[in-house]
Design a protein around this motif. Structure first.
Motif, PDB file in Angstrom:
ATOM      1  N   ILE A 190       0.850  -1.184   0.000  1.00 15.05           N
ATOM      2  CA  ILE A 190       0.000   0.000   0.000  1.00 15.05           C
ATOM      3  C   ILE A 190       0.889   1.238   0.000  1.00 15.05           C
ATOM      4  O   ILE A 190       1.798   1.363   0.815  1.00 15.05           O
ATOM      5  N   HIS A 191       0.614   2.144  -0.940  1.00 19.86           N
ATOM      6  CA  HIS A 191       1.385   3.380  -1.038  1.00 19.86           C
ATOM      7  C   HIS A 191       0.604   4.479  -0.342  1.00 19.86           C
ATOM      8  O   HIS A 191      -0.225   5.144  -0.943  1.00 19.86           O
ATOM      9  N   LEU A 192       0.863   4.642   0.927  1.00 19.43           N
ATOM     10  CA  LEU A 192       0.057   5.511   1.792  1.00 19.43           C
ATOM     11  C   LEU A 192      -0.182   6.940   1.298  1.00 19.43           C
ATOM     12  O   LEU A 192      -1.305   7.372   1.229  1.00 19.43           O
ATOM     13  N   PRO A 193       0.885   7.726   0.954  1.00 17.83           N
ATOM     14  CA  PRO A 193       0.655   9.145   0.679  1.00 17.83           C
ATOM     15  C   PRO A 193      -0.317   9.422  -0.466  1.00 17.83           C
ATOM     16  O   PRO A 193      -0.945  10.460  -0.508  1.00 17.83           O
ATOM     17  N   LEU A 194      -0.419   8.512  -1.407  1.00 19.06           N
ATOM     18  CA  LEU A 194      -1.235   8.755  -2.590  1.00 19.06           C
ATOM     19  C   LEU A 194      -2.674   9.088  -2.204  1.00 19.06           C
ATOM     20  O   LEU A 194      -3.320   8.345  -1.483  1.00 19.06           O
ATOM     21  N   GLY A 195      -3.141  10.205  -2.686  1.00 18.56           N
ATOM     22  CA  GLY A 195      -4.541  10.561  -2.459  1.00 18.56           C
ATOM     23  C   GLY A 195      -4.830  11.245  -1.136  1.00 18.56           C
ATOM     24  O   GLY A 195      -5.957  11.646  -0.890  1.00 18.56           O
ATOM     25  N   ILE A 196      -3.845  11.399  -0.258  1.00 18.85           N
ATOM     26  CA  ILE A 196      -4.082  12.106   1.008  1.00 18.85           C
ATOM     27  C   ILE A 196      -4.172  13.606   0.711  1.00 18.85           C
ATOM     28  O   ILE A 196      -3.269  14.181   0.114  1.00 18.85           O
ATOM     29  N   LEU A 197      -5.284  14.218   1.108  1.00 19.78           N
ATOM     30  CA  LEU A 197      -5.512  15.629   0.814  1.00 19.78           C
ATOM     31  C   LEU A 197      -5.213  16.529   2.006  1.00 19.78           C
ATOM     32  O   LEU A 197      -4.947  17.704   1.847  1.00 19.78           O
ATOM     33  N   GLU A 198      -5.266  15.944   3.198  1.00 20.05           N
ATOM     34  CA  GLU A 198      -5.101  16.741   4.405  1.00 20.05           C
ATOM     35  C   GLU A 198      -4.211  15.991   5.387  1.00 20.05           C
ATOM     36  O   GLU A 198      -4.394  14.791   5.591  1.00 20.05           O
ATOM     37  N   LEU A 199      -3.251  16.685   5.967  1.00 19.73           N
ATOM     38  CA  LEU A 199      -2.334  16.036   6.891  1.00 19.73           C
ATOM     39  C   LEU A 199      -2.125  16.949   8.090  1.00 19.73           C
ATOM     40  O   LEU A 199      -1.835  18.134   7.942  1.00 19.73           O
ATOM     41  N   ASN A 200      -2.290  16.387   9.276  1.00 11.70           N
ATOM     42  CA  ASN A 200      -2.112  17.149  10.504  1.00 11.70           C
ATOM     43  C   ASN A 200      -1.001  16.504  11.316  1.00 11.70           C
ATOM     44  O   ASN A 200      -1.137  15.378  11.771  1.00 11.70           O
ATOM     45  N   LEU A 201       0.111  17.232  11.466  1.00  9.91           N
ATOM     46  CA  LEU A 201       1.255  16.733  12.234  1.00  9.91           C
ATOM     47  C   LEU A 201       1.525  17.639  13.437  1.00  9.91           C
ATOM     48  O   LEU A 201       2.653  17.750  13.903  1.00  9.91           O
ATOM     49  N   ASP A 202       0.479  18.310  13.932  1.00  9.40           N
ATOM     50  CA  ASP A 202       0.634  19.226  15.064  1.00  9.40           C
ATOM     51  C   ASP A 202       1.319  18.527  16.239  1.00  9.40           C
ATOM     52  O   ASP A 202       0.989  17.389  16.572  1.00  9.40           O
ATOM     53  N   SER A 203       2.267  19.236  16.837  1.00  3.76           N
ATOM     54  CA  SER A 203       2.971  18.792  18.044  1.00  3.76           C
ATOM     55  C   SER A 203       3.842  17.545  17.879  1.00  3.76           C
ATOM     56  O   SER A 203       4.298  16.976  18.860  1.00  3.76           O
ATOM     57  N   CYS A 204       4.076  17.107  16.635  1.00  4.52           N
ATOM     58  CA  CYS A 204       5.077  16.051  16.398  1.00  4.52           C
ATOM     59  C   CYS A 204       6.423  16.771  16.411  1.00  4.52           C
ATOM     60  O   CYS A 204       6.675  17.608  15.560  1.00  4.52           O
ATOM     61  N   ARG A 205       7.270  16.507  17.369  1.00  9.10           N
ATOM     62  CA  ARG A 205       8.487  17.306  17.538  1.00  9.10           C
ATOM     63  C   ARG A 205       9.505  17.056  16.428  1.00  9.10           C
ATOM     64  O   ARG A 205       9.901  15.923  16.195  1.00  9.10           O
ATOM     65  N   ALA A 206       9.914  18.118  15.736  1.00 10.12           N
ATOM     66  CA  ALA A 206      10.919  18.018  14.675  1.00 10.12           C
ATOM     67  C   ALA A 206      11.471  19.406  14.371  1.00 10.12           C
ATOM     68  O   ALA A 206      10.719  20.286  13.994  1.00 10.12           O
ATOM     69  N   PRO A 207      12.790  19.603  14.539  1.00  6.26           N
ATOM     70  CA  PRO A 207      13.362  20.923  14.259  1.00  6.26           C
ATOM     71  C   PRO A 207      13.451  21.232  12.762  1.00  6.26           C
ATOM     72  O   PRO A 207      13.590  22.377  12.363  1.00  6.26           O
ATOM     73  N   SER A 208      13.367  20.176  11.930  1.00  9.05           N
ATOM     74  CA  SER A 208      13.439  20.404  10.488  1.00  9.05           C
ATOM     75  C   SER A 208      12.446  19.500   9.765  1.00  9.05           C
ATOM     76  O   SER A 208      11.907  18.558  10.337  1.00  9.05           O
ATOM     77  N   ILE A 209      12.232  19.807   8.491  1.00  8.91           N
ATOM     78  CA  ILE A 209      11.308  19.017   7.673  1.00  8.91           C
ATOM     79  C   ILE A 209      11.942  17.658   7.415  1.00  8.91           C
ATOM     80  O   ILE A 209      13.013  17.564   6.823  1.00  8.91           O
ATOM     81  N   ASP A 210      11.303  16.613   7.897  1.00  5.68           N
ATOM     82  CA  ASP A 210      11.879  15.283   7.773  1.00  5.68           C
ATOM     83  C   ASP A 210      10.764  14.284   7.501  1.00  5.68           C
ATOM     84  O   ASP A 210       9.762  14.266   8.221  1.00  5.68           O
ATOM     85  N   GLY A 211      10.909  13.496   6.457  1.00  2.77           N
ATOM     86  CA  GLY A 211       9.924  12.466   6.170  1.00  2.77           C
ATOM     87  C   GLY A 211       8.735  12.963   5.352  1.00  2.77           C
ATOM     88  O   GLY A 211       7.879  12.180   4.970  1.00  2.77           O
ATOM     89  N   LEU A 212       8.703  14.258   5.103  1.00  2.00           N
ATOM     90  CA  LEU A 212       7.637  14.818   4.286  1.00  2.00           C
ATOM     91  C   LEU A 212       8.233  15.010   2.900  1.00  2.00           C
ATOM     92  O   LEU A 212       9.231  15.695   2.746  1.00  2.00           O
ATOM     93  N   SER A 213       7.633  14.371   1.900  1.00  2.00           N
ATOM     94  CA  SER A 213       8.259  14.406   0.583  1.00  2.00           C
ATOM     95  C   SER A 213       7.262  14.704  -0.525  1.00  2.00           C
ATOM     96  O   SER A 213       6.064  14.852  -0.291  1.00  2.00           O
ATOM     97  N   GLU A 214       7.788  14.749  -1.751  1.00  2.00           N
ATOM     98  CA  GLU A 214       6.961  14.985  -2.930  1.00  2.00           C
ATOM     99  C   GLU A 214       5.897  13.898  -3.110  1.00  2.00           C
ATOM    100  O   GLU A 214       4.954  14.071  -3.862  1.00  2.00           O
ATOM    101  N   GLU A 215       6.073  12.767  -2.414  1.00  2.00           N
ATOM    102  CA  GLU A 215       5.074  11.698  -2.499  1.00  2.00           C
ATOM    103  C   GLU A 215       3.691  12.195  -2.070  1.00  2.00           C
ATOM    104  O   GLU A 215       2.680  11.635  -2.449  1.00  2.00           O
ATOM    105  N   PHE A 216       3.682  13.233  -1.247  1.00  2.00           N
ATOM    106  CA  PHE A 216       2.413  13.785  -0.749  1.00  2.00           C
ATOM    107  C   PHE A 216       1.878  14.838  -1.727  1.00  2.00           C
ATOM    108  O   PHE A 216       1.274  15.831  -1.317  1.00  2.00           O
ATOM    109  N   SER A 217       2.079  14.625  -3.000  1.00  2.00           N
ATOM    110  CA  SER A 217       1.793  15.636  -4.027  1.00  2.00           C
ATOM    111  C   SER A 217       0.326  16.048  -4.113  1.00  2.00           C
ATOM    112  O   SER A 217       0.012  17.089  -4.671  1.00  2.00           O
ATOM    113  N   GLU A 218      -0.574  15.242  -3.572  1.00  2.00           N
ATOM    114  CA  GLU A 218      -2.003  15.575  -3.638  1.00  2.00           C
ATOM    115  C   GLU A 218      -2.449  16.463  -2.483  1.00  2.00           C
ATOM    116  O   GLU A 218      -3.583  16.936  -2.467  1.00  2.00           O
TER     117      GLU A 218
END
Length: 136
Positions: free
Chosen positions: A1-29
């Motif tokens: 299963i290719h998770l990011p495909l088709g996801i329109l809304e993503l909420n990562l509030d309060s997930c601790r990260a000083p930089s953008i990590d793991g968020l990629s072009e795969e989330f193009s939608e």
């Protein structure tokens, strides 16, 4: 299963990260992304998300680097409230976002500058709302 495909809304509030990590072009939608209070100090490596319209970056430690959002040309709503933005110049890269209508800088030091509102509306002529209030 290719998770990011088709996801329109993503909420990562309060997930601790000083930089953008793991968020990629795969989330193009993605149309809406929320990264409130994650401890971001930089937007370096922000992915190209051509369909992104709403980006919520409140309560982080971002001081600059808004040019890293250029892969998201269709942004209409951008919230940077509660960040470390001090200068109008920092907002200069936002001139390239012709669709940007709503910008929130509430609780950023930049809001204390003289003629802050006039300067921002002058810099970003397409903007309709700043900190929840319209141009007038």
């Amino acid at each position: 299963i290719h998770l990011p495909l088709g996801i329109l809304e993503l909420n990562l509030d309060s997930c601790r990260a000083p930089s953008i990590d793991g968020l990629s072009e795969e989330f193009s939608e993605l149309e809406s992304l929320s990264l409130i209070n994650v401890g971001l100090t930089s937007l370096k490596g922000f992915p190209s998300l051509p369909k992104l319209q709403k980006l919520e970056l409140s309560d982080n430690r971002i001081q600059s680097g808004l040019q890293n959002l250029q892969g998201c040309p269709n942004l209409t709503h951008l919230s940077l409230s509660g960040n470390k933005i001090k200068e109008i110049d920092t907002l200069e890269p936002l001139k390239n976002f012709s669709e940007l209508k709503h910008l929130d800088l509430f609780n950023c030091e930049v809001t204390q500058l003289d003629d802050y509102r006039e300067q921002v509306f002058e810099l970003l002529p397409n903007l309709k709302y700043l900190d929840g209030f319209d141009k007038n």
